[in-house]
Write a protein that holds these residues in place. Structure first.
Motif, PDB file in Angstrom:
ATOM      1  N   GLY A 168       0.791  -1.223   0.000  1.00  0.00           N
ATOM      2  CA  GLY A 168       0.000   0.000   0.000  1.00  0.00           C
ATOM      3  C   GLY A 168       0.819   1.265   0.000  1.00  0.00           C
ATOM      4  O   GLY A 168       0.380   2.287  -0.541  1.00  0.00           O
ATOM      5  N   ARG A 169       1.992   1.238   0.599  1.00  0.00           N
ATOM      6  CA  ARG A 169       2.827   2.445   0.592  1.00  0.00           C
ATOM      7  C   ARG A 169       3.272   2.812  -0.813  1.00  0.00           C
ATOM      8  O   ARG A 169       3.361   3.989  -1.158  1.00  0.00           O
ATOM      9  N   TRP A 170       3.537   1.814  -1.635  1.00  0.00           N
ATOM     10  CA  TRP A 170       3.898   2.091  -3.023  1.00  0.00           C
ATOM     11  C   TRP A 170       2.712   2.686  -3.772  1.00  0.00           C
ATOM     12  O   TRP A 170       2.864   3.638  -4.532  1.00  0.00           O
ATOM     13  N   MET A 171       1.528   2.106  -3.571  1.00  0.00           N
ATOM     14  CA  MET A 171       0.337   2.622  -4.247  1.00  0.00           C
ATOM     15  C   MET A 171       0.071   4.070  -3.832  1.00  0.00           C
ATOM     16  O   MET A 171      -0.277   4.911  -4.669  1.00  0.00           O
ATOM     17  N   ALA A 172       0.244   4.362  -2.552  1.00  0.00           N
ATOM     18  CA  ALA A 172       0.066   5.733  -2.074  1.00  0.00           C
ATOM     19  C   ALA A 172       1.113   6.658  -2.694  1.00  0.00           C
ATOM     20  O   ALA A 172       0.806   7.808  -3.043  1.00  0.00           O
ATOM     21  N   THR A 173       2.325   6.174  -2.869  1.00  0.00           N
ATOM     22  CA  THR A 173       3.372   6.969  -3.496  1.00  0.00           C
ATOM     23  C   THR A 173       3.015   7.289  -4.946  1.00  0.00           C
ATOM     24  O   THR A 173       3.216   8.419  -5.405  1.00  0.00           O
ATOM     25  N   VAL A 174       2.475   6.312  -5.656  1.00  0.00           N
ATOM     26  CA  VAL A 174       2.070   6.549  -7.049  1.00  0.00           C
ATOM     27  C   VAL A 174       0.946   7.580  -7.098  1.00  0.00           C
ATOM     28  O   VAL A 174       0.953   8.482  -7.951  1.00  0.00           O
ATOM     29  N   VAL A 175      -0.012   7.488  -6.181  1.00  0.00           N
ATOM     30  CA  VAL A 175      -1.109   8.466  -6.142  1.00  0.00           C
ATOM     31  C   VAL A 175      -0.566   9.866  -5.860  1.00  0.00           C
ATOM     32  O   VAL A 175      -0.982  10.844  -6.488  1.00  0.00           O
ATOM     33  N   VAL A 176       0.377   9.981  -4.930  1.00  0.00           N
ATOM     34  CA  VAL A 176       0.980  11.287  -4.625  1.00  0.00           C
ATOM     35  C   VAL A 176       1.745  11.812  -5.841  1.00  0.00           C
ATOM     36  O   VAL A 176       1.692  13.013  -6.145  1.00  0.00           O
ATOM     37  N   MET A 177       2.436  10.947  -6.557  1.00  0.00           N
ATOM     38  CA  MET A 177       3.157  11.378  -7.765  1.00  0.00           C
ATOM     39  C   MET A 177       2.185  11.859  -8.837  1.00  0.00           C
ATOM     40  O   MET A 177       2.467  12.831  -9.545  1.00  0.00           O
ATOM     41  N   ILE A 178       1.033  11.201  -8.969  1.00  0.00           N
ATOM     42  CA  ILE A 178       0.016  11.650  -9.916  1.00  0.00           C
ATOM     43  C   ILE A 178      -0.494  13.030  -9.507  1.00  0.00           C
ATOM     44  O   ILE A 178      -0.638  13.929 -10.347  1.00  0.00           O
TER      45      ILE A 178
END
Length: 100
Positions: free
Chosen positions: A73-83
């Motif tokens: 989930g931390r990676w998914m959250a990182t991708v959302v923040v990058m978007i």
């Protein structure tokens, strides 16, 4: 001379294992983030693809890599923040384009 004899497999290696696991995780995350940033810039700037399409492709790549590599989930959250960051940057580009 050594006070104890050597016995294979008895040394505590938890610290070394944690360090190695952290290094591999950091390397994986850093590599994926670099690939996503360079891929987005290549698609949007060098090839001239619409920035929304380029962002969507890199988001799919990021989520797919996270699922494939089981990054959690931390990676998914990182991708959302990058978007979100990319959207803010594009908003500033649009704003300064209107002002100029």
């Amino acid at each position: 001379m050594a006070s104890q004899e050597y016995h294979r497999g008895e040394m505590d290696i938890h610290g070394q294992k944690a360090t190695w696991d952290g290094f591999i995780t950091g390397s994986t995350w850093g590599s994926l983030i670099t690939i996503m940033v360079v891929g987005y810039a290549t698609l949007a700037i060098a090839i001239g693809l619409n920035w929304v399409v380029a962002l969507g492709l890199m988001a799919i790549l990021g989520f797919g890599a996270g699922l494939f590599l089981n990054l959690g989930g931390r990676w998914m959250a990182t991708v959302v923040v990058m978007i979100g960051l990319a959207l803010v940057v594009q908003a500033f580009i649009w704003l300064f384009g209107v002002l100029l």
